[in-house]
Design a protein around this motif. Structure first.
Motif, short mmCIF file in Angstrom:
data_model
loop_
_atom_site.label_atom_id
_atom_site.label_comp_id
_atom_site.label_asym_id
_atom_site.label_seq_id
_atom_site.Cartn_x
_atom_site.Cartn_y
_atom_site.Cartn_z
N ILE A 1 32.42 37.53 68.43
CA ILE A 1 31.97 38.76 67.97
C ILE A 1 33.19 39.73 67.94
O ILE A 1 33.37 40.61 67.02
CB ILE A 1 31.13 39.31 69.33
CG1 ILE A 1 29.70 38.52 69.11
CG2 ILE A 1 30.91 41.00 69.01
CD1 ILE A 1 28.87 38.95 70.32
N ARG A 2 34.24 39.56 68.98
CA ARG A 2 35.39 40.32 68.73
C ARG A 2 36.17 40.26 67.24
O ARG A 2 36.74 40.87 66.86
CB ARG A 2 36.43 40.08 70.03
CG ARG A 2 35.91 40.64 71.33
CD ARG A 2 37.07 40.36 72.17
NE ARG A 2 37.66 38.96 72.69
CZ ARG A 2 37.20 38.01 73.46
NH1 ARG A 2 35.98 38.49 74.28
NH2 ARG A 2 37.72 37.06 73.47
N GLU A 3 36.01 38.85 66.76
CA GLU A 3 36.96 38.41 65.92
C GLU A 3 36.21 38.71 64.54
O GLU A 3 36.92 38.77 63.52
CB GLU A 3 37.46 37.09 65.79
CG GLU A 3 38.09 36.61 67.07
CD GLU A 3 38.60 35.25 67.07
OE1 GLU A 3 37.98 34.44 66.39
OE2 GLU A 3 39.69 34.86 67.70
N PHE B 1 28.82 40.16 62.78
CA PHE B 1 27.82 40.27 63.80
C PHE B 1 26.92 41.44 63.41
O PHE B 1 25.55 41.17 63.30
CB PHE B 1 28.37 40.25 65.08
CG PHE B 1 27.59 40.52 66.20
CD1 PHE B 1 27.15 39.51 66.65
CD2 PHE B 1 26.80 41.66 66.71
CE1 PHE B 1 26.02 39.26 67.66
CE2 PHE B 1 26.04 41.71 67.91
CZ PHE B 1 25.85 40.56 68.28
N ASP B 2 27.33 42.30 62.97
CA ASP B 2 26.50 43.62 62.67
C ASP B 2 25.66 43.27 61.48
O ASP B 2 24.19 43.74 61.41
CB ASP B 2 27.24 44.91 62.60
CG ASP B 2 27.82 45.60 63.81
OD1 ASP B 2 27.13 45.20 65.08
OD2 ASP B 2 28.77 46.42 64.28
N MET C 1 25.64 46.73 66.77
CA MET C 1 26.12 46.62 68.19
C MET C 1 27.41 45.91 68.68
O MET C 1 27.58 46.18 69.89
CB MET C 1 24.81 45.50 68.86
CG MET C 1 23.33 46.14 68.62
SD MET C 1 23.03 47.39 69.90
CE MET C 1 23.36 46.50 71.31
N ALA C 2 28.08 45.48 67.69
CA ALA C 2 29.22 44.86 68.03
C ALA C 2 30.34 45.73 68.77
O ALA C 2 30.85 45.29 69.83
CB ALA C 2 29.97 44.37 66.62
N GLN C 3 30.49 46.78 68.33
CA GLN C 3 31.48 47.76 68.82
C GLN C 3 31.18 48.22 70.35
O GLN C 3 31.87 48.11 71.50
CB GLN C 3 31.67 49.06 68.31
CG GLN C 3 32.80 49.67 68.57
CD GLN C 3 34.25 49.07 68.65
OE1 GLN C 3 34.33 48.39 67.47
NE2 GLN C 3 34.91 48.87 69.71
N ARG C 4 29.78 48.14 70.69
CA ARG C 4 29.40 48.56 72.17
C ARG C 4 29.90 47.27 72.90
O ARG C 4 30.12 47.24 74.01
CB ARG C 4 27.88 48.89 72.16
CG ARG C 4 27.43 49.13 73.55
CD ARG C 4 25.98 49.36 73.57
NE ARG C 4 25.47 49.87 74.88
CZ ARG C 4 24.12 49.82 75.24
NH1 ARG C 4 23.26 49.83 74.18
NH2 ARG C 4 23.71 50.28 76.26
N ILE C 5 29.32 45.99 72.45
CA ILE C 5 29.61 45.04 73.14
C ILE C 5 31.19 44.61 73.24
O ILE C 5 31.58 44.34 74.35
CB ILE C 5 28.98 43.73 72.20
CG1 ILE C 5 27.48 43.86 72.25
CG2 ILE C 5 29.40 42.37 72.90
CD1 ILE C 5 26.85 42.92 71.28
N GLY D 1 19.26 40.39 75.33
CA GLY D 1 18.18 40.72 74.31
C GLY D 1 18.12 40.78 73.00
O GLY D 1 17.45 41.34 72.24
N LEU D 2 19.16 40.35 72.56
CA LEU D 2 19.41 40.11 71.17
C LEU D 2 19.25 38.95 70.61
O LEU D 2 19.18 37.86 71.11
CB LEU D 2 21.11 40.54 70.71
CG LEU D 2 21.37 42.02 71.25
CD1 LEU D 2 23.00 42.07 70.88
CD2 LEU D 2 20.77 42.94 70.32
N PRO D 3 18.22 38.83 69.35
CA PRO D 3 17.91 37.67 68.64
C PRO D 3 19.03 37.00 68.15
O PRO D 3 20.10 37.49 67.88
CB PRO D 3 17.08 38.23 67.45
CG PRO D 3 17.46 39.53 67.44
CD PRO D 3 17.99 39.93 68.36
#
Length: 425
Positions: free
Chosen positions: A7-9, A14-15, A26-30, A102-104
């Motif tokens: 996700i970081r890379e 991901f979004d 959601m990627a930046q929040r994660i 909670g994410l699919p």
């Protein structure tokens, strides 16, 4: 669950995947939460190192008769700071876990986009629809007329969405389950398993039913859950394991009762056996090397299709759109059987590949001989098939004008040679 490093890379990918599921970015929040947690962990490690050094210096000072008051005060301060940081680390970790759990799953690139089942795509249609010379009835009309399906008695016992089956229909239902299990174990290479029907929280979490879909299942007073599908215990057989690559693939099957609350299904399929709180299903589960998961989905779908082919039931195979794909799946093939009484195709099997989504939640890995480290397995599951819905399809497709039901050839060895099911059987 997801690989945080990935996700970081790949935050945009991901979004984009979540957007196909109809979710906001959601990627930046994660990434921010993960960064906060990691920074806190670094601070904790640095403080622990300094605490160890100070504690050692205290011992040396006391041994030499020097004052250690300042060092003791420093250690006390470090201890307090560490306690605060540990709370902060736990809070950020819990928030991160809550978001990720909670994410699919991310959908595979090759499935169609769409908000619901209207965007599903037909891969193939198999079998010819029977040309009736009378108006075909729905299964419950046939079953009730024969005296073998009793929904009123079931309602008195248990409420709505239950049925009491008697006589030849009950025998036909049992025959279908035995036929399916024999085919999957003798010809398709699956190992038969009889799993528990009650499981703990972490088992449902591992396959993705918890925490988001708890309302869909029944929970006992002592905290155990009735399984909504045998996928749950079968897949978790490899939880917290490191398998040898040579053990893969693992293919298991089970014929079990399944229990679902049908939350949100008010008004849907209230007549008959299509949507019930209790039903039987033959489940197929595969645990495979990541390189084999795409091919395994095709194989599993073919195993489920073979049941319908041998029973002579017309069906079609659909690839589900992003909005209709289940929480844990990357790609799903729905097999829909033709029901002439409804004049519609209805789902009788779903075969899904989950990639490493469930494996990460279950901590299920494999190791290749001669290589360092481990990798997550890939898991797949599918109905092979739902017994009650298959019974419905047999009744509706093989009904006769006089109300009798012809028994498909493949089932006759399981019904004592019965060829036609009549009211007095």
């Amino acid at each position: 669950m997801f690989d945080l490093r990935w996700i970081r890379e790949n935050p945009d990918a991901f979004d984009a995947g979540m957007a196909r599921r109809g979710l906001d970015p959601m990627a930046q929040r994660i990434i921010d939460l993960d960064g906060t947690r990691r920074e806190t962990q670094t601070q904790l490690q640095e403080l622990q190192t300094r605490r160890n050094e100070a504690s050692k210096s205290i011992g040396q000072a006391k041994k030499s008769g020097e004052s250690a008051e300042s060092l003791i005060a420093e250690v006390a301060d470090i201890k307090a700071r560490m306690a605060s940081l540990e709370e902060a680390e736990k809070a950020s970790g819990d928030e991160l876990e809550a978001i990720l759990s909670g994410l699919p799953n991310l959908p595979r690139d090759d499935i169609p986009d769409g908000a619901d089942e209207s965007a599903n795509v037909c891969l193939r249609t198999v079998g010819e629809l029977r040309n009736f010379d009378f108006e075909p009835k729905q299964h419950f009309e046939v079953g009730e007329a024969l005296g073998f399906m009793d929904f009123e008695a079931a309602a008195k016992l248990s409420g709505s969405r239950f049925v009491v089956m008697r006589g030849a229909v009950a025998r036909l239902h049992r025959a279908l389950g035995q036929f399916m299990m024999d085919l999957h174990t003798r010809e398709h290479g699956y190992t038969e398993v009889i799993p528990p029907l009650l499981v703990r929280d972490h088992v449902l979490y591992g396959t993705g039913q918890l925490p988001k879909f708890g309302e869909d299942s029944f929970r006992t007073e002592d905290g155990l859950w009735l399984i909504p599908t045998a996928e749950v215990p079968l897949t978790n057989l490899v939880a917290d394991s490191i398998l040898d690559a040579e053990e893969l693939p693992i293919r298991v099957t089970a014929l079990t009762p399944c229990f679902r609350s049908e939350a949100g299904a008010a008004g849907k399929d209230t007549r008959g056996m299509l949507r019930q709180h209790q039903f039987e299903k033959t489940e197929l589960v595969s645990v495979v090397h990541p390189d084999e998961s795409d091919a395994e989905l095709e194989r599993m779908t073919g195993c489920a299709e073979e049941i319908l082919k041998r029973l002579g039931l017309p069906y079609r195979v659909m690839v589900l759109a992003t909005g209709d794909t289940g929480f844990g799946a990357r790609r799903t093939h729905d097999i829909e059987v033709w029901l002439p009484g409804q004049k519609a195709y209805r789902e009788i099997s779903s075969c899904s590949t989950c990639g490493d989504f469930q494996a990460r939640r279950m901590k299920a890995r494999f190791k290749t001989a001669g290589e360092k480290g481990t990798s997550f397995v890939h898991t797949l599951n599918g109905s092979g098939v739902a017994v009650g819905r298959c019974l419905i399809a047999v009744i509706e497709n093989y009904q006769q004008e006089d109300g009798s039901i012809v028994v498909p050839d493949a089932l006759r060895p399981y019904t004592g040679g019965m060829e036609v099911l009549r009211a007095n059987d």
